[in-house]
Enzyme design. Structure first.
Site, PDB file in Angstrom:
ATOM      1  NE  ARG A  88      -3.480   2.463   2.912  1.00  0.00           N
ATOM      2  CZ  ARG A  88      -3.266   3.217   3.824  1.00  0.00           C
ATOM      3  NH1 ARG A  88      -2.444   3.211   4.652  1.00  0.00           N
ATOM      4  NH2 ARG A  88      -4.001   4.301   3.903  1.00  0.00           N
ATOM      5  CG  HIS A 132      -0.917   9.104   3.424  1.00  0.00           C
ATOM      6  ND1 HIS A 132      -1.242   7.602   3.823  1.00  0.00           N
ATOM      7  CD2 HIS A 132      -0.743   9.668   4.592  1.00  0.00           C
ATOM      8  CE1 HIS A 132      -0.896   7.563   5.085  1.00  0.00           C
ATOM      9  NE2 HIS A 132      -0.621   8.608   5.604  1.00  0.00           N
ATOM     10  CD  GLU A 177      -4.811   8.036   9.775  1.00  0.00           C
ATOM     11  OE1 GLU A 177      -4.363   8.948  10.177  1.00  0.00           O
ATOM     12  OE2 GLU A 177      -4.316   6.789  10.194  1.00  0.00           O
ATOM     13  CG  ASN A 301      -4.910   3.634   8.738  1.00  0.00           C
ATOM     14  OD1 ASN A 301      -5.037   2.555   8.134  1.00  0.00           O
ATOM     15  ND2 ASN A 301      -4.536   4.804   8.162  1.00  0.00           N
ATOM     16  CE1 TYR A 303       0.044   3.030  13.415  1.00  0.00           C
ATOM     17  CE2 TYR A 303      -2.075   4.185  12.739  1.00  0.00           C
ATOM     18  CZ  TYR A 303      -0.839   3.491  12.396  1.00  0.00           C
ATOM     19  OH  TYR A 303      -0.152   3.599  11.227  1.00  0.00           O
ATOM     20  CD  GLU A 357      -1.571   4.260   8.082  1.00  0.00           C
ATOM     21  OE1 GLU A 357      -1.218   4.661   9.303  1.00  0.00           O
ATOM     22  OE2 GLU A 357      -1.519   4.933   7.111  1.00  0.00           O
TER      23      GLU A 357
END
Ligand code: GCO
Length: 451
Positions: A88, A132, A177, A301, A303, A357
């Site tokens: 990606r 991005h 995002e 994504n 985290y 991600e």
């Protein structure tokens, strides 16, 4: 090679994942490419923002980054060597359409064409992200994402990229995002373009979504195989069962997740969020139909996850640290939050998902040969892959996992201080050395395939 962390791999962390699960690694253009003046590329908002005193740690910038623009073939060999199915990457808008308007810049576009060819001949599927965060500076000068016209410019850019790569790239992600673009870029001012205006941020939210929808329509009419968007999300948990804490978590989830996914999937903004934000979104007739153009895949994504309590100002939920281990970003490590998030997204939105991600920065210590024994990163990634498998066992349709990131790179306002790579980059020499986590990831993929 025998490495520490091997045990984690053999304790089948891939249980619950489908047999045809897609394994990948991810990067983004500005974070790795460098070559900011090459072949007709013009400035993006990140080139400008990096020059603002105090905006980026140590006044660093992406001028050289990992010099991937010049080292791409070797980087692709390295990617293929990891045994992944897919890579990606993002396309730099000011490289292929300098200034954000007008015709394709053939020389800039050629770079991505070569990259795609290189990947395909190495047996790695290209997975494109169109945006991005590197908006051409000229578009910011004429209003940026708070301006409606930017959405139309984005759709035009998407079609231009498709004209070059559409024949060879199966999966197209519009935005990465949008929460970060809108909130960090236009409200908190900690990302480019560094504005601090909540009203502008809310306009940006709508125009990012509109830009996504217009691009999605354009790409659909051009016949793209698989279409998606990537959102950053976590679980928002109330600290207690008090009404104030429950409301704080509801607000955080509303502004973090539902304000994007409700219009994307259900074609409407959530009423409670519209009430919370206190400003009206610039929604024109027909926008929501455009925004809710059907998606094939939702990029997730992930985290960390956060716990909230109500504060003096109900509009500002307060984060309550849970005393969990943290990464070098100070983000708490909450793999269970990923399982909960995926199951919830499955129930509320029903889309096939891919983890586009997941990964962690740690304070890596390199040996004299550049090797990093990053057992902490191995355990982070292993626990999150396990969390994805659990979500699948609970019914969520998750089809792939991309480690963030292939290699250490420019971590936005943190400059080069935070290393997310499974490959170490020596920024003096540009040497790449696989970390323990890269070896572990390759072995895990191998094992999952039953090889
Ligand atoms: C992100 C970005 C990445 C970051 C990563 C770590 O999507 O937030 O996609 O560019 O580097 O998230 O902060």
């Amino acid at each position: 090679m025998t490495i520490v962390g091997q045990e984690a791999a053999s304790a089948d962390v891939t249980a619950g994942l489908p047999a045809d699960f897609c394994w990948g690694v991810a990067t983004s253009a500005y974070q790795i490419e460098g070559a900011v003046d090459a072949d007709g590329r013009t400035q993006s908002i990140w080139d400008t923002f990096c020059r603002v005193p105090g905006a980026v740690f140590n006044s660093e910038n992406g001028d050289v980054a990992c010099d991937h623009y010049h080292r791409m073939p070797a980087d692709v060999s390295m990617i293929a060597g990891l045994g992944v199915d897919a890579y990606r990457f993002s396309v730099s808008w000011p490289r292929v359409q300098p200034g954000g308007r007008g015709p394709l810049n053939r020389r800039g576009a050629d770079f991505y064409s070569r990259l795609v060819d290189e990947l395909l001949s190495a047996g790695v599927q290209p997975w494109i992200t169109l945006y991005h965060w590197d908006l051409p500076q000229e578009l910011e000068d004429s209003g940026g994402w708070p301006a409606r016209d930017t959405a139309y410019r984005f759709a035009e850019y998407a079609s231009l990229v498709h004209s070059v790569l559409g024949d060879r790239v199966p999966t197209w992600t519009t935005l990465n995002e949008p929460w970060c673009s809108a909130m960090l870029g236009y409200h908190q001012g900690v990302h480019a373009p560094g504005r601090r205006d909540f009203g502008d941020a809310m306009k940006a939210v709508h125009h990012l979504l509109l830009g996504h929808g217009l691009a999605a329509q354009a790409l659909r009419s051009l016949g793209v195989g698989e279409l998606g968007i990537t959102l950053n999300m976590g679980c928002a948990t109330p600290f207690s069962s008090s009404a104030a804490d429950i409301d704080a978590a509801r607000r955080a989830d509303g502004l973090g997740t539902r304000i994007y996914l409700d219009p994307l999937v259900h074609g409407r903004y959530p009423a409670d969020v519209l009430e919370d934000i206190g400003v009206s979104l610039p929604v024109a007739e027909g926008d929501l139909e455009i925004i809710s153009t059907p998606l094939d895949v939702l990029g997730v994504n992930y985290y960390s996850s956060l716990t909230f309590r109500g504060g003096d100002d109900p509009a500002s939920p307060v984060v309550v640290p849970q005393s969990l281990p943290v990464t070098a970003m100070g983000w708490e490590i909450v793999p269970s939050g990923l399982t909960d998030l995926l199951v919830r997204l499955h129930n509320d939105y029903g889309l096939p998902m891919v983890i586009t991600e997941n990964g962690a920065a740690f304070d890596d210590v390199a040996g004299s040969d550049g090797f990093v024994a990053d057992a902490d990163r191995v355990s982070y990634i292993a626990s999150h892959i396990e969390a994805v498998g659990k979500a699948c066992s609970l019914g969520a349709d998750v089809r792939g996992y991309f480690a963030w990131s292939l290699m250490d790179n420019f971590e936005w306002a943190y400059g080069y201080a935070k290393r997310f790579g499974i490959v170490r980059v020596d920024y003096e020499t540009q040497e790449r050395v696989l970390k323990q986590s890269a070896h572990w990831y390759r072995d895990t993929i191998h094992q999952h395939r039953g090889l």
